[in-house]
Design a protein around this motif. Structure first.
Motif, mmCIF file in Angstrom:
data_model
loop_
_atom_site.group_PDB
_atom_site.id
_atom_site.type_symbol
_atom_site.label_atom_id
_atom_site.label_comp_id
_atom_site.label_asym_id
_atom_site.label_seq_id
_atom_site.Cartn_x
_atom_site.Cartn_y
_atom_site.Cartn_z
ATOM 1 N N LYS A 37 37.635 42.510 39.616
ATOM 2 C CA LYS A 37 37.491 42.656 41.072
ATOM 3 C C LYS A 37 38.822 43.051 41.697
ATOM 4 O O LYS A 37 38.883 43.919 42.569
ATOM 5 C CB LYS A 37 36.963 41.361 41.686
ATOM 6 C CG LYS A 37 35.511 41.082 41.347
ATOM 7 C CD LYS A 37 35.078 39.748 41.921
ATOM 8 C CE LYS A 37 33.683 39.377 41.457
ATOM 9 N NZ LYS A 37 33.297 38.022 41.885
ATOM 10 N N ALA A 38 39.907 42.423 41.248
ATOM 11 C CA ALA A 38 41.240 42.740 41.779
ATOM 12 C C ALA A 38 41.645 44.161 41.402
ATOM 13 O O ALA A 38 42.189 44.905 42.236
ATOM 14 C CB ALA A 38 42.263 41.732 41.257
ATOM 15 N N LYS A 67 40.492 51.420 44.416
ATOM 16 C CA LYS A 67 39.347 52.077 45.061
ATOM 17 C C LYS A 67 39.738 53.262 45.941
ATOM 18 O O LYS A 67 39.029 54.261 45.980
ATOM 19 C CB LYS A 67 38.503 51.081 45.847
ATOM 20 C CG LYS A 67 39.170 50.524 47.069
ATOM 21 C CD LYS A 67 38.243 49.611 47.839
ATOM 22 C CE LYS A 67 38.981 49.101 49.055
ATOM 23 N NZ LYS A 67 38.129 48.610 50.067
ATOM 24 N N ASP A 68 40.862 53.188 46.628
ATOM 25 C CA ASP A 68 41.261 54.288 47.506
ATOM 26 C C ASP A 68 41.867 55.469 46.746
ATOM 27 O O ASP A 68 42.089 56.531 47.329
ATOM 28 C CB ASP A 68 42.253 53.789 48.558
ATOM 29 C CG ASP A 68 41.610 52.837 49.550
ATOM 30 O OD1 ASP A 68 40.374 52.906 49.743
ATOM 31 O OD2 ASP A 68 42.338 52.016 50.140
ATOM 32 N N ASP A 105 37.270 37.982 37.922
ATOM 33 C CA ASP A 105 38.234 38.081 39.020
ATOM 34 C C ASP A 105 39.242 39.199 38.797
ATOM 35 O O ASP A 105 39.587 39.921 39.741
ATOM 36 C CB ASP A 105 38.964 36.745 39.213
ATOM 37 C CG ASP A 105 38.065 35.673 39.810
ATOM 38 O OD1 ASP A 105 37.009 36.017 40.396
ATOM 39 O OD2 ASP A 105 38.420 34.488 39.699
ATOM 40 N N GLY A 153 39.615 46.679 40.756
ATOM 41 C CA GLY A 153 38.788 47.579 41.553
ATOM 42 C C GLY A 153 39.294 47.714 42.979
ATOM 43 O O GLY A 153 39.349 48.812 43.533
ATOM 44 N N ALA A 154 39.694 46.601 43.573
ATOM 45 C CA ALA A 154 40.213 46.635 44.944
ATOM 46 C C ALA A 154 41.522 47.415 45.014
ATOM 47 O O ALA A 154 41.768 48.141 45.983
ATOM 48 C CB ALA A 154 40.407 45.215 45.466
ATOM 49 N N SER A 155 42.343 47.291 43.976
ATOM 50 C CA SER A 155 43.648 47.955 44.003
ATOM 51 C C SER A 155 43.553 49.457 43.746
ATOM 52 O O SER A 155 44.471 50.198 44.097
ATOM 53 C CB SER A 155 44.603 47.313 42.991
ATOM 54 O OG SER A 155 44.198 47.584 41.665
#
Length: 105
Positions: free
Chosen positions: A83-84, A90-91, A80, A86-88
């Motif tokens: 994943k967090a 990615k941009d 988890d 990576g989401a934070s």
């Protein structure tokens, strides 16, 4: 036990490396607490290394990892907190290349 080494070459969009490294470093304690994590750190070009060095440049860092097994690496990748992370980030990333390596001896 089958040790696995990982070199993850992370290239950020121009000027974003420090922001990504801040998020990366905030995530390090959670990664180091994972079962099977032996080493996990971000590295950047060494200053003043001279002609011995081929630089990655100001927008790139390399994550040097060592895992006790492929299973431990797989659990890490699907955790988890990763994943967090990576989401934070990615941009802010331009490219990510992951090399998974095994010792020869």
């Amino acid at each position: 036990m089958s040790i696995v080494h990982v070199l993850a070459i992370i290239t950020t969009k121009p000027g974003q490396r420090d922001a990504v490294l801040e998020l990366f470093n905030a995530n390090v304690p959670a990664v180091l607490a994972e079962d099977g994590c032996i080493a996990y750190e971000a590295t950047v070009d060494t200053k003043n290394a001279g002609v011995m060095q081929t630089k990655f440049g100001p927008d790139t860092f390399v994550v040097v990892e060592k895992w006790a097994s492929m299973a431990a690496l797989g659990a890490h990748a699907s955790s988890d907190h990763m994943k967090a992370y990576g989401a934070s980030t990615k941009d802010m990333l331009a490219d990510r290349v992951v090399h998974i390596l095994s010792p020869t001896q």
